[in-house]
Design a protein around this motif. Sequence first.
Motif, short mmCIF file in Angstrom:
data_model
loop_
_atom_site.label_atom_id
_atom_site.label_comp_id
_atom_site.label_asym_id
_atom_site.label_seq_id
_atom_site.Cartn_x
_atom_site.Cartn_y
_atom_site.Cartn_z
N ALA A 49 34.53 9.56 13.03
CA ALA A 49 34.00 10.90 12.79
C ALA A 49 34.81 11.59 11.71
N ILE A 50 34.16 12.52 10.99
CA ILE A 50 34.84 13.22 9.91
C ILE A 50 34.18 14.58 9.70
N GLY A 51 34.96 15.57 9.27
CA GLY A 51 34.43 16.90 9.00
C GLY A 51 35.41 17.68 8.13
N ALA A 52 34.92 18.71 7.44
CA ALA A 52 35.74 19.51 6.53
C ALA A 52 36.10 20.85 7.16
N LEU A 53 37.35 21.30 6.95
CA LEU A 53 37.79 22.58 7.45
C LEU A 53 37.09 23.72 6.69
N GLY A 54 36.77 24.78 7.43
CA GLY A 54 36.15 25.95 6.81
C GLY A 54 36.14 27.10 7.79
N GLN A 55 35.81 28.30 7.32
CA GLN A 55 35.71 29.47 8.18
C GLN A 55 34.35 29.50 8.85
N ILE A 56 34.34 29.91 10.16
CA ILE A 56 33.06 30.00 10.86
C ILE A 56 32.27 31.17 10.31
#
Length: 242
Positions: free
Chosen positions: A235-242
């Motif tokens: 699994a993979i995902g990018a950090l960001g503001q909600i």
Amino acid sequence: MSDTGLELTETEGLAAEHALGVLTASERAQAERRMASEPAFAQAVDDWRRRIAPLAAEVAPVQPSNEVWPRIERALPVNDNNPQLARRLAFWRSATVGAMGLAAASLMVAVYLGNRPPVVIPAQAPAVMPMLNASLNTEGGQPLFVASYDPVRQALIITSLVPPGTDPLHVHQVWLIPPEDGVPRSLGMVEPGTAKTVPLDASISDLAHEGTEIAVSVEPLGGSTQAGPSGPVAAIGALGQI
């Protein structure tokens, strides 16, 4: 509490907690397996979701300042061995997974905080750097992990949604991959069904920002034997503001 004012049975209570989204990862997995095998339990969960929906709709939306939620998150004592705290943390983190988490959050705030006096934030309060979040999904879009980065504490909190004991012959290794060079940095292992706080040293914390990817690979016991992932990336995902 049920409509008759009587205490809920164990089954009804579990169905209500699952509908609200406040179960831990392992409890949620058990509940979903039970839904697949027990139509009556699945119906109970759907009934609770229908009850909750109009209540959440009646809560007037309030837009907090950018400083409120980071302060609340940092005030929560992170203790992975405390089931009650883990349940509450899983509830708030679930907001990154879907809209159901957002509706449940509005309902729970109305229930638990509605009778308390408002919190007054000083007009000259110093700016607080916001938390960054990422949902780590498979290629098919299924969320397997949730990550949150606190730039003030310089720590990454990663929660595994994988049921414990799924694959005892392998481990899940966490990697930070900044867009600047695309080179994976190992952050250690995370056990299935648990949450782990990983402090980052200065050389790595500077690379944790919006757009930085967090990945989890499946590795042999002991972890990868090379500089980067030696097994498949689950699994993979990018950090960001909600």
